[in-house]
Design a protein around this motif. Structure first.
Motif, PDB file in Angstrom:
ATOM      1  N   PRO A 128       0.825  -1.221   0.000  1.00 33.14           N
ATOM      2  CA  PRO A 128       0.000   0.000   0.000  1.00 33.14           C
ATOM      3  C   PRO A 128       0.859   1.271   0.000  1.00 33.14           C
ATOM      4  O   PRO A 128       1.888   1.343   0.666  1.00 33.14           O
ATOM      5  N   TYR A 129       0.421   2.249  -0.747  1.00 31.38           N
ATOM      6  CA  TYR A 129       1.055   3.566  -0.735  1.00 31.38           C
ATOM      7  C   TYR A 129      -0.055   4.618  -0.790  1.00 31.38           C
ATOM      8  O   TYR A 129      -1.127   4.394  -1.340  1.00 31.38           O
ATOM      9  N   TRP A 130       0.247   5.773  -0.203  1.00 30.48           N
ATOM     10  CA  TRP A 130      -0.788   6.787  -0.003  1.00 30.48           C
ATOM     11  C   TRP A 130      -1.147   7.525  -1.290  1.00 30.48           C
ATOM     12  O   TRP A 130      -0.274   7.904  -2.065  1.00 30.48           O
ATOM     13  N   LEU A 131      -2.428   7.697  -1.488  1.00 27.23           N
ATOM     14  CA  LEU A 131      -2.939   8.679  -2.439  1.00 27.23           C
ATOM     15  C   LEU A 131      -3.418   9.916  -1.689  1.00 27.23           C
ATOM     16  O   LEU A 131      -3.148  11.042  -2.092  1.00 27.23           O
ATOM     17  N   ASP A 132      -4.179   9.692  -0.599  1.00 31.15           N
ATOM     18  CA  ASP A 132      -4.600  10.776   0.303  1.00 31.15           C
ATOM     19  C   ASP A 132      -4.445  10.266   1.718  1.00 31.15           C
ATOM     20  O   ASP A 132      -5.242   9.446   2.185  1.00 31.15           O
ATOM     21  N   GLU A 133      -3.414  10.735   2.398  1.00 30.84           N
ATOM     22  CA  GLU A 133      -3.204  10.342   3.783  1.00 30.84           C
ATOM     23  C   GLU A 133      -4.047  11.224   4.692  1.00 30.84           C
ATOM     24  O   GLU A 133      -4.099  12.446   4.493  1.00 30.84           O
ATOM     25  N   VAL A 143     -10.132  11.706   4.999  1.00 27.84           N
ATOM     26  CA  VAL A 143     -10.035  10.866   3.806  1.00 27.84           C
ATOM     27  C   VAL A 143      -8.802   9.995   3.937  1.00 27.84           C
ATOM     28  O   VAL A 143      -7.712  10.481   4.256  1.00 27.84           O
ATOM     29  N   CYS A 144      -8.994   8.687   3.716  1.00 23.61           N
ATOM     30  CA  CYS A 144      -7.879   7.727   3.759  1.00 23.61           C
ATOM     31  C   CYS A 144      -7.934   6.943   2.468  1.00 23.61           C
ATOM     32  O   CYS A 144      -8.722   6.007   2.324  1.00 23.61           O
ATOM     33  N   ARG A 145      -7.117   7.354   1.525  1.00 22.36           N
ATOM     34  CA  ARG A 145      -7.155   6.719   0.215  1.00 22.36           C
ATOM     35  C   ARG A 145      -5.750   6.218  -0.119  1.00 22.36           C
ATOM     36  O   ARG A 145      -4.792   6.988  -0.094  1.00 22.36           O
ATOM     37  N   ALA A 146      -5.654   4.915  -0.396  1.00 20.78           N
ATOM     38  CA  ALA A 146      -4.360   4.300  -0.717  1.00 20.78           C
ATOM     39  C   ALA A 146      -4.535   3.381  -1.912  1.00 20.78           C
ATOM     40  O   ALA A 146      -5.654   2.956  -2.257  1.00 20.78           O
ATOM     41  N   ASN A 147      -3.430   3.078  -2.535  1.00 17.03           N
ATOM     42  CA  ASN A 147      -3.432   2.165  -3.684  1.00 17.03           C
ATOM     43  C   ASN A 147      -2.374   1.095  -3.452  1.00 17.03           C
ATOM     44  O   ASN A 147      -1.488   1.237  -2.605  1.00 17.03           O
ATOM     45  N   LEU A 173      -0.131   0.210   5.870  1.00 16.33           N
ATOM     46  CA  LEU A 173       0.125   1.588   6.251  1.00 16.33           C
ATOM     47  C   LEU A 173      -0.823   1.940   7.393  1.00 16.33           C
ATOM     48  O   LEU A 173      -2.016   1.589   7.342  1.00 16.33           O
ATOM     49  N   LEU A 174      -0.306   2.611   8.399  1.00 17.66           N
ATOM     50  CA  LEU A 174      -1.123   3.044   9.527  1.00 17.66           C
ATOM     51  C   LEU A 174      -0.920   4.543   9.709  1.00 17.66           C
ATOM     52  O   LEU A 174       0.213   5.019   9.801  1.00 17.66           O
ATOM     53  N   ALA A 175      -2.038   5.282   9.734  1.00 16.21           N
ATOM     54  CA  ALA A 175      -1.960   6.736   9.890  1.00 16.21           C
ATOM     55  C   ALA A 175      -2.898   7.165  11.004  1.00 16.21           C
ATOM     56  O   ALA A 175      -4.010   6.635  11.138  1.00 16.21           O
TER      57      ALA A 175
END
Length: 1292
Positions: free
Chosen positions: A456-461, A476-480, A536-538
């Motif tokens: 996973p990598y962030w698009l919108d963290e 917003v939590c958007r990842a790809n 990924l954890l934010a």
């Protein structure tokens, strides 16, 4: 005289500058067409549709939004706002909702539902907390993790274990840990402790214990009364460096020329050890194309040679944490050979293998095995492909990618081309790669299928959200990733599903929407997105603040500004809810906004044109429901600086005195400085010049004084410039004849240099001139050398006229000077004089700062600050260093600073592409330089995050299309927008069985544009197109693929048009079909015409079917040539034509030329002139002949005359026809002069009677006989005088 438009450099904004802002309604998002939709968002949240409220909201205005709101919106909302250009007002309060009239409760029309959906997308926004420490320390804040150990934490077993976890919050958070998802009770284990005011764990082994007992997965929890923040799950592992197993290795027997693999098989370590091969005597094994180590640690011999057994081979493993090297038992090689002698001379033999009797072999792969393999790599990692081959001679390895080229910017070859490494792999790097091994015996290849997956990598963290009570927002939590990651929400470390219900919170997939937030809504939310390759954890907290207004700028600022300029007064403020701001002048009157005033949303008041009456005290008042705050700014208006008497252009003779006037009027309260420039460079005021407040005087004007002079009158607020040109007339005196006759040379070197009048910043240098060597000395050049920064390097210091032999030199502090002088005349420069004694000036703080200060990002998370270092004459003291300061622009945060000794500094951990204020100040041991000016730099760019939307394609014609798209939101560009770029390729042709190239092409549209044209397309084809945004880092994601079809066009020219003429009756034509039909061919058109010279016949047109490629023309005229023009046709029309001409018939060129030239007037005239010239020449010859042969004699000969010879009377001899013999040894020419005898032959020798006879018409009637014997005529050898008639006939 010229006045330069350069006023108001500092006066535009006064002494205190404010950030620029757009004052137009469109810049604030207030288009009239958008108010209705936005007010629907304001009233629909109550569950009813209020038409009156919708219209009233438009007329009454909308509450101001925060300046940073657009930066906090998600990508969906950004695209929607970009499309609508609107700003969301506040939602109506609950009290207002209760007063809805009954008649307004009616079903809304369908378009309102669509508006409501857009309204939901517009939710969001957050308050930006100022960086002021006093405010941050007062505000309550949920915990935020600020430092933690890496996810895979490997530790050295010899040291204590440290697991980091630090967090901030107000009040300060407390910490606890879990181990393997269970509570970790630190108090029960005496070896484990937690650092004070931190969550960092320390496990102490000084009193014993095994580190392996503490391996596991740890997670840190930071908690205060407003929420709980979580660290990553930290996997703790203890480094291992196991011993090599004991083994006895038999000698390896191998035939010379055969391949060999020596396996290493190192013991498994953590982390993996570094492998290298050495001999048992610890000498490294030499590696080359034939012998090399693979990535797995094995040693590969493509072919074994006899010299390989001169050493043994031992595999070594170096372990990172323990810094130990373990050695495997060595291998011993025994090489069987047909040539037992290891002759070193054979190593350089051009065919070493055949010389040693080694059979040549085709290549075969040692690693990997077979013809194909596959490999998986994660996005962002390095891809390493390896191919090792055997063969005799040693094969060469080459790498290729099927269907494309290797990425040149990321690919590099290693291990003698046996390995291909591609750094920072992305999805575009997937595909099939193959390595080709070849030698002169053949080649083989191995195909490697590469699959790129992605953790996973962030698009919108998710970002922290700070709201006022009653406001709306969202996380917003958007990842790809690949495979697509799943998203799990938690609140305060617990799954959201098990958390207490919150009616103001709504979860929509990767988004949490908050409405009407209250103080109780404060919490820390965690977003965990994971797939099989990682997670990924934010953490992002939601904080609700009630803060009365506060002023952030210093109180009672003084702003000075020049009359008639534009200025801006700053009033930064903070509060929650967002306060409203009003400006007043002199403590009275109404709110200042409109007319000459404009108030920006950030609190700045702009005065568009300053007048005298604008001077006074301005008060800004910020108000919200919790109170108000105010600040004052005092504005002083100053008169502009003006040059009212400007310097004028002048023409002066050399040696005279010139005065340039520059009289200035300025505000008396400001300090005036007048300086001069020459040719736009600072003017050095020497001893021949005198600068006063209102003039510049030049004594003894010389040619070098010619040029432009600029007077610069400046204050701390503004400046004015005026320019004039000085022309110097040179003396016209000429040197005396004595000086002109003397040789000139370069002058001799000056001598006896002496330093006097020693002062802190100056010294007088005196010298004795050398001989000028007959050319007056025009200049002296004084040079200096210093022994600290550039010892031994001489620099020009100053230049003086040739009449001077003493000068006062201006010096810089803390320089150990040494001087020399060079004399110059028109011939050249002298040798430098001997150096003077050294003189060191005392030190002082720097008076200037380094120039060319820049701030540019080299990576996406840094900014490199560079500058031009100062030289020895500007250092002014020892230990020159630079104080580098930086801070985010317009944030008014405290300056960061660092002291640097070089000329660059890299600021790390910066946000992507944000502006920074940068200052670089020089400092030495005596003090700091002047306060530097701020320079704006930018941190590094990242790839754009969004693609253009709403891409529309309109076909213009068969070869061009027009594009239109919606611009991306600015903060998704993540850098400077360079261009929009369209990638397009020809997918297929509408003609069946026509192969087309699918190579991708691109069209660039520089700048922030919304439309463009793509041309030079192929007609009658199917195309695909994608668009991207390009910044300084590269391309962003690609837009949705658009397909379009170009209509039919005209074809290209027929290929290979050939014209043949087998005979004089027919002409054969042949051609091939066009390379690009560009549509359905309907036929060919042939036009031809006969021509002969300038005569052209009637044009004939023939039409053929599309399949016909031959045609025969029957000639009607065997002499004329034909010109053929052939073109192909489609339904659109005829395409490009090709023209050929028939071959020329035999002798046509000669006939045509003869016919053409014979009819030209100039040719007829030339022939007549030649005939007339020949006729005149014949007449002259006959006249000469009839005069009896009297020819003048220029010289008298010493030959005595006989008594029978006629006497010399008038300088000529009379010769008769019978006695026509010249003097001995000479020959008579046509003009009667005597020439030296050149030939022993004459026509007389061939005559019957010994003499040539002529008839009446001058023709020779003698007959040739056998030549007389030379002995008979010896002593009187001569030929008869050449007849003019014979000369004419010989020409004919």
């Amino acid at each position: 005289m010229r006045r330069l438009a350069a006023r108001g450099a500092a006066g535009d904004a006064g002494e205190v500058a404010a950030p620029a802002a757009d004052s137009s309604d469109s810049a604030q998002g207030r288009s009239p067409s958008s108010w209705r939709l936005i007010d629907l968002c304001a009233v629909w949240d109550a569950g009813v549709y209020l038409p009156s409220a919708a219209w009233n909201g438009a007329s009454s205005g909308v509450a101001r939004r925060r300046l940073n709101e657009a930066e906090r919106l998600s990508s969906v909302r950004e695209a929607q706002l970009k499309r609508l250009k609107v700003t969301r007002p506040r939602v109506l309060g609950s009290r207002e909702r209760g007063r809805v009239p009954r008649m307004a409760r009616q079903p809304p029309p369908p378009w309102v539902h669509a508006a409501f959906l857009l309204c939901l997308l517009s939710l969001g926004g957050a308050i930006e907390i100022p960086m002021d420490p006093s405010i941050q320390n007062e505000l309550t804040q949920p915990p935020t993790i600020t430092k933690q150990s890496v996810k895979d934490h490997i530790v050295d077993p010899r040291d204590n274990i440290l697991i980091e976890c630090e967090a901030k919050g107000n009040p300060a958070p407390s910490f606890h840990w879990t181990r393997n998802s269970r509570f970790f009770n630190i108090a029960k284990d005496p070896r484990v402790s937690m650092r004070r005011r931190s969550g960092t764990l320390v496990i102490d082994f000084r009193s014993g214990g095994r580190p392996e007992e503490y391996e596991g997965e740890y997670q840190c929890f930071a908690r205060n009364k407003f929420g709980t923040a979580l660290s990553n799950r930290i996997r703790l592992q203890v480094s291992k460096s196991p011993l090599w197993p004991k083994e006895n290795l038999d000698p390896v027997v191998v035939q010379e020329g055969a391949p060999l693999t020596l396996q290493c098989n190192p013991p498994p370590g953590l982390p993996s050890p570094v492998i290298f091969w050495m001999s048992s005597s610890m000498e490294p094994i030499t590696q080359d194309k034939r012998v090399s180590q693979g990535h797995n640690g094995d040693l590969y011999f493509s072919n074994v040679m006899l010299q390989d057994m001169q050493t043994d081979y031992s595999c070594n493993a170096r372990f990172h944490f323990t810094h130990t090297i373990q050695q495997k038992n060595p291998f011993t090689l025994k090489v069987l050979t047909n040539h037992p002698y290891n002759d070193s001379s054979l190593r350089n033999h051009p065919d070493m293998y055949s010389a040693r009797g080694v059979a040549e072999r085709t290549p075969s792969f040692m690693y990997p095995q077979g013809t194909a393999s596959s490999q998986m790599v994660l996005r962002g990692m390095d891809l390493l492909l390896e191919c090792i081959a055997s063969g005799v001679p040693t094969p060469d390895i080459a790498w290729y990618k099927k269907g494309g080229d290797l990425p040149s910017d990321k690919a590099k070859f290693e291990n003698f081309n046996k390995a291909l490494r591609i750094t920072n792999v992305s999805e575009e790097d997937s595909g099939e790669y193959f390595c080709l091994a070849s030698n002169k015996m053949g080649s083989i290849r191995h195909t490697i299928s590469v699959r790129v997956k992605a953790a996973p990598y962030w698009l919108d963290e998710p970002k922290n959200l700070i709201l006022a009570p009653g406001e709306d927002g969202r996380l917003v939590c958007r990842a790809n990733g690949n495979p697509k990651p799943t998203v799990q929400w938690m609140v305060n470390g617990e799954p959201l599903q098990s958390a207490p219900p919150n009616p103001n919170r709504e979860v929509a997939g990767d988004t949490i929407i908050f409405r009407d937030t209250q103080i109780s809504s404060r919490a820390v939310y965690q977003c965990n997105t994971s797939n099989e390759h990682g997670y990924l954890l934010a953490n992002a907290f939601v904080s609700v603040l009630d803060v009365p207004p506060r002023m952030l700028s210093p109180r009672n600022q003084l702003i000075r500004v020049i009359l008639y300029n534009r200025t801006r007064l700053d009033c930064p403020f903070f509060g929650s809810p967002i306060p409203t701001l009003r400006w007043f002048k002199n403590g009275q009157g109404s709110n200042l906004d409109g007319g000459n005033y404009h108030v920006y949303e950030n609190g700045s008041l702009e005065i568009k044109m300053i007048r005298k009456e604008d001077q006074g005290i301005y008060t800004c008042v910020a108000t919200n429901i919790l109170g108000k705050a105010e600040n004052q700014v005092r504005l002083e208006v100053k008169d502009p600086t003006r040059i009212y008497r400007m310097p004028e252009d002048q023409v002066a003779k050399r040696g005279t005195t010139v005065q340039l006037e520059c009289r200035v009027k300025h505000d008396p309260s400001l300090k005036l400085t007048v300086s001069w420039l020459k040719d736009d460079e600072p003017l050095y005021i020497g001893n021949r010049m005198k600068k006063e407040d209102d003039s510049l005087t030049i004594f003894g004007v010389a040619e070098r004084d010619q040029g432009s002079y600029t007077c610069v009158a400046s204050t701390e607020l503004d400046q004015d410039l005026a320019k004039a040109y000085l022309t110097v007339l040179a003396d016209q005196a000429t040197p005396t004849n004595r000086l002109a006759a003397l040789p000139k040379g370069r002058p001799d070197r000056p001598r006896d240099l002496e330093l006097t009048d020693l002062a802190e910043r100056s010294v007088r240098l005196t010298w004795i001139p050398g001989d000028d060597n007959n050319s007056p000395i025009t200049d002296y050049v004084v040079q200096f050398e210093e022994d600290q920064f550039q010892p031994g390097v001489w620099h020009d210091h100053s230049k003086y006229p040739g009449s001077v032999n003493s000068a006062v030199l201006r010096l810089s502090p803390y320089v150990n000077y040494q001087f020399r002088v060079i004399a110059v005349n028109e011939v050249g420069s002298s040798h430098p004089s001997l150096p003077s004694e050294r003189y060191r000036t005392s030190g002082a703080p720097p008076e200037s700062n380094p120039g060319d200060v820049k701030g540019e990002g080299t990576r996406k998370n840094n900014m490199e600050i560079t500058w031009t270092p100062m030289n020895a004459t500007s250092a002014f003291g020892p230990n020159l260093r630079y104080i580098v300061k930086w801070r985010r622009r317009e944030t008014r945060e405290a300056w960061n600073n660092v002291t640097v000794w070089g000329s660059r500094y890299v600021v790390g951990q910066t946000p992507v592409y944000v502006p920074y204020e940068i200052r670089v100040q020089a400092e030495n041991d005596f003090g700091k330089g002047p306060e530097p000016e701020s320079v704006i730099g930018y941190s590094g760019e990242d790839y754009p995050r969004a693609a253009p939307t709403e891409v529309k394609v309109r076909v213009m014609n068969s070869t061009a299309i027009s594009l239109q798209w919606n611009r991306v939101y600015p903060d998704t560009v993540q850098g400077q927008l360079r261009e929009y770029r369209a990638y397009y390729w020809r997918e297929s042709s509408l003609l069946k069985n026509l192969w087309v190239s699918q190579k991708r092409q691109q069209a660039s549209f520089p700048g922030d544009r919304l439309r463009g044209v793509v041309s030079r397309l192929f007609p009658y084809s199917n195309y695909k197109l994608e668009m991207v945004v390009v910044n300084g880092r590269g391309d962003g994601p690609r837009s949705e693929t658009k397909e379009f079809t170009t209509p039919e066009g005209v074809p290209s020219a027929p290929r290979r048009f050939r014209v043949r003429q087998p005979n004089l009756e027919t002409i054969n034509l042949e051609w091939d079909h066009p390379e690009h039909p560009n549509g359905i061919m309907t036929g060919y058109t042939l036009k031809y015409v006969a021509f002969n010279g300038t005569k052209v016949g009637k044009q004939i047109v023939e039409n053929f079917s599309p399949n016909q490629t031959k045609f025969t023309v029957q000639r009607t005229d065997p002499v004329s040539r034909y010109r053929f023009t052939l073109s192909a046709r489609t339904q659109v029309g005829s395409g490009e034509a090709v023209t050929e001409e028939s071959p020329a018939p035999p002798n046509e060129a000669y006939t045509n030329n003869q016919a053409d030239i014979a009819t030209q007037g100039w040719f007829i005239g030339l022939m007549c002139a030649i005939a007339l010239l020949v006729l005149i020449l014949l007449i002259v010859c006959f006249i000469k002949r009839s005069r009896g042969g009297k020819y003048p004699v220029r010289e008298k000969k010493d030959v005595p005359l006989g008594p029978e010879d006629p006497k010399e009377e008038d300088g000529s001899f009379d010769y008769s026809d019978e006695d026509n013999k010249p003097l001995q040894g000479s020959q008579t020419s046509l003009d009667g002069t005597i020439k030296q005898q050149e030939s022993d032959d004459s026509l007389v020798d061939y005559g019957e009677g010994g003499e040539g006879q002529f008839n009446e018409d001058g023709s020779f009637i003698g007959q040739y006989t056998v030549k007389k014997d030379k002995e008979e005529t010896e002593g009187n050898e001569s030929s008869e005088a050449t007849s003019p008639v014979n000369a004419i006939y010989s020409l004919a």
